[in-house]
Design a protein around this motif. Structure first.
Motif, PDB file in Angstrom:
ATOM      1  N   ASP A 102     -60.384 -22.368  13.229  1.00  0.00           N
ATOM      2  CA  ASP A 102     -59.614 -21.314  12.576  1.00  0.00           C
ATOM      3  C   ASP A 102     -59.584 -20.016  13.380  1.00  0.00           C
ATOM      4  OD1 ASP A 102     -59.156 -22.915  10.245  1.00  0.00           O
ATOM      5  OD2 ASP A 102     -61.246 -22.557   9.691  1.00  0.00           O
ATOM      6  N   VAL A 103     -60.397 -19.943  14.438  1.00  0.00           N
ATOM      7  CA  VAL A 103     -60.504 -18.704  15.220  1.00  0.00           C
ATOM      8  C   VAL A 103     -59.272 -18.556  16.119  1.00  0.00           C
ATOM      9  CG1 VAL A 103     -61.878 -17.483  16.948  1.00  0.00           C
ATOM     10  CG2 VAL A 103     -63.027 -18.852  15.185  1.00  0.00           C
ATOM     11  N   PRO A 104     -58.658 -17.373  16.142  1.00  0.00           N
ATOM     12  CA  PRO A 104     -57.496 -17.154  17.018  1.00  0.00           C
ATOM     13  C   PRO A 104     -57.861 -17.432  18.478  1.00  0.00           C
ATOM     14  CG  PRO A 104     -57.823 -15.282  15.544  1.00  0.00           C
ATOM     15  CD  PRO A 104     -59.001 -16.177  15.359  1.00  0.00           C
ATOM     16  N   LEU A 105     -56.889 -17.921  19.233  1.00  0.00           N
ATOM     17  CA  LEU A 105     -57.164 -18.413  20.583  1.00  0.00           C
ATOM     18  C   LEU A 105     -57.771 -17.346  21.494  1.00  0.00           C
ATOM     19  CD1 LEU A 105     -57.016 -20.829  22.466  1.00  0.00           C
ATOM     20  CD2 LEU A 105     -54.692 -20.126  23.085  1.00  0.00           C
ATOM     21  N   ASP A 106     -57.261 -16.111  21.421  1.00  0.00           N
ATOM     22  CA  ASP A 106     -57.785 -15.085  22.341  1.00  0.00           C
ATOM     23  C   ASP A 106     -59.239 -14.757  22.034  1.00  0.00           C
ATOM     24  OD1 ASP A 106     -56.876 -13.996  19.933  1.00  0.00           O
ATOM     25  OD2 ASP A 106     -56.496 -12.017  20.805  1.00  0.00           O
TER      26      ASP A 106
END
Length: 485
Positions: free
Chosen positions: A46-50
């Motif tokens: 669920d963590v944003p890619l950046d």
DNA sequence: TAGGTCACG
DNA sequence: ACGTACGTGACCTAG
């Protein structure tokens, strides 16, 4: 993590070798907190890619910086060969074993669970009937009140919070009261049910296999540990326990193969001490406990009774653990004077073992650490303690660690050799589990494949190292882990 | 979370 | 006189 552990394998704190922890304590860097980027109920997916990229890059960077810090320290402490040639080569093998998993017959466990539930209910009823009222049998606090106040049974060992109700105490009390035996039976059955029978089926994947985690930095001696679930403590010592082991089954078209070292710790002790009598016993390939009994009782090996052998076996284990006459007397149910005589007789026959013990303690006192045959170290901070009990405990650790740890080194080296030979042999046999002195594999149920695998195991386990005495294994195979042929 | 207990080598 | 065998991990209770 492995390097940090080799440099000091004594676990300090809860997560001493976690990457973030090492970065903080060894590099003085605090990284991105996992909990700050993965919210409650979320996963890393669920963590944003950046954000994920930064977190992962940081892990890679910490690993590199720690490598640069530890590499020269490993060399300086002569731990580099152990690190590169054993631990790092073992790591991918453990990963594969975890991925392989082992097949569990959940239907068999479900059936056994029904039986256990009924037997536990019977045990409960019998206990309540004898006591005259209900209570929580699993509560040691309530049980203490029942045994030592209501029933006025004699109090034995103390614990930090009261009087012990452990197995050895209950076995004593069983001689004079009906309840303790019932408690023992209840405990045995509930232990099996809650720890294994109810738990293992829930952990199976879609192929009916359970996957443990082998923890490479978990012990002070160099052994592995196994978690979630622990597959290194599956029961075997009685028939009820063995039924759980029997639920570990070969998948269709395969067999399970088990190979275990014969008395590896005593073999290591013979090698480290170079004791003439013990080395000769192993070289001759005789039953070591029988040979020990013959020596300490001064009779021919064919004159050794079952009782003499049992005594000798207890002393052989006692030596590895740093026994006291007190413990030996209790274990064997003999007077302390007689226990001391057995010990004296033991060291008279195995004189070099006494020398080994004394030399090992002396070395530890001077250097502050002990080591295994491959140079694995364990620091023993309290070896020069003024506190008698603390000093005695440190001495037992000093003597036990080279024995247990060298055995662990040998098994790891054997796993590396076996894994490579299995790849070459192309039989389809795979490593599944390691239980300290035993390897469990699966193999296609095919005579040629099985024979080849058994040959590989003999070759590479028995020749993993060259000691001054031969290393022997016994190999068995079959459709489940409980009943081999 | 600590303590007690118990499964294994 | 004193305390009393090494190494693990999991489950349960109690606070």
């Amino acid at each position: 993590m492995v390097a940090a552990w080799l440099l000091n394998p004594e676990r300090i704190g809860k997560t001493p070798y976690a990457l973030e922890h090492l970065a903080e304590t060894k590099l003085g860097i605090s990284g991105i907190e996992y909990d700050d980027i993965v919210g409650k109920g979320q996963t890393f997916a669920d963590v944003p890619l950046d954000v994920a990229t930064n977190y992962c890059a940081e892990d890679a960077d910490f690993t590199w910086q720690l490598y640069e810090l530890f590499a020269p320290q490993l060399t300086a402490n002569k731990l580099d060969a152990l690190f590169f040639s054993i631990e790092m080569r073992l790591l991918p093998i453990l990963a594969e074993m975890e991925l392989n998993g082992i097949h569990v017959d959940s239907d068999a466990l479900a059936a056994y669970n029904e039986e256990l539930t009924a037997r536990i209910a019977d045990a409960e009823k019998a206990i309540y009937k004898e006591i005259g009222h209900e209570f929580n049998i699993a509560s040691t606090k309530q049980l203490q009140e029942i045994l030592f106040e209501e029933r006025q049974l004699p109090k034995g060992k103390k614990t930090k919070t009261g009087y012990s109700t452990d197995t050895s105490v209950l076995e004593e009390l069983a001689l004079i009261d009906a309840v303790p035996q019932l408690i023992l039976a209840y405990r045995e059955l509930t232990k099996l049910q809650s720890t294994y029978v109810e738990t293992l089926p829930k952990l199976c994947d879609e192929h009916g296999r359970v996957h443990t985690s082998f923890f490479q930095t978990g012990t002070a001696t160099g052994r592995l540990s196994s978690r979630d679930p622990n597959l290194q403590n599956i029961p075997i010592r009685n028939d009820d326990g063995r039924r759980i082991r029997a639920a570990f089954t070969a998948a269709p078209g395969t067999v399970l193969i088990s190979a275990d070292y014969s008395q590896i710790e005593l073999v290591v002790l013979a090698h480290l001490s170079q004791d003439k009598n013990m080395c000769r016993a192993f070289t001759d390939g005789v039953d070591i406990h029988r040979a020990t009994a013959a020596l300490i009782f001064g009779v021919a090996e064919d004159q050794v009774t079952a009782d003499m052998r049992r005594t000798a076996k207890t002393i052989n284990f006692g030596v590895i653990y740093g026994m006291s006459a007190f413990r030996l007397a209790h274990q064997l149910g003999i007077p302390r004077r007689q226990a001391q005589e057995f010990i004296d007789s033991y060291f008279a026959q195995y004189a070099a073992i006494r020398n080994f013990i004394e030399a090992t303690v002396a070395t530890a006192e001077i250097r502050g650490y002990v080591e295994t045959i491959f140079g694995r170290r364990r620091y023993i901070a309290t070896i020069n303690s003024k506190n008698r009990t603390e000093k005695a405990s440190a001495e037992r650790i000093a003597v036990n660690t080279p024995v247990q740890g060298s055995a662990a080194d040998i098994v790891k080296k054997a796993m590396i050799a076996v894994d490579e030979a299995l790849s070459d042999a192309q039989t389809g046999a795979r490593l599944l589990l390691q239980v300290h002195d035993e390897l469990i594999l699966d193999c296609p149920d095919d005579t040629a494949a099985i024979e080849k695998t058994v040959a590989v195991l003999h070759d590479h386990m028995e020749h993993a190292v060259t000691l001054s005495v031969p290393l022997r294994i016994s190999v068995e195979y079959g459709k489940n882990w409980g009943a081999f042929h």
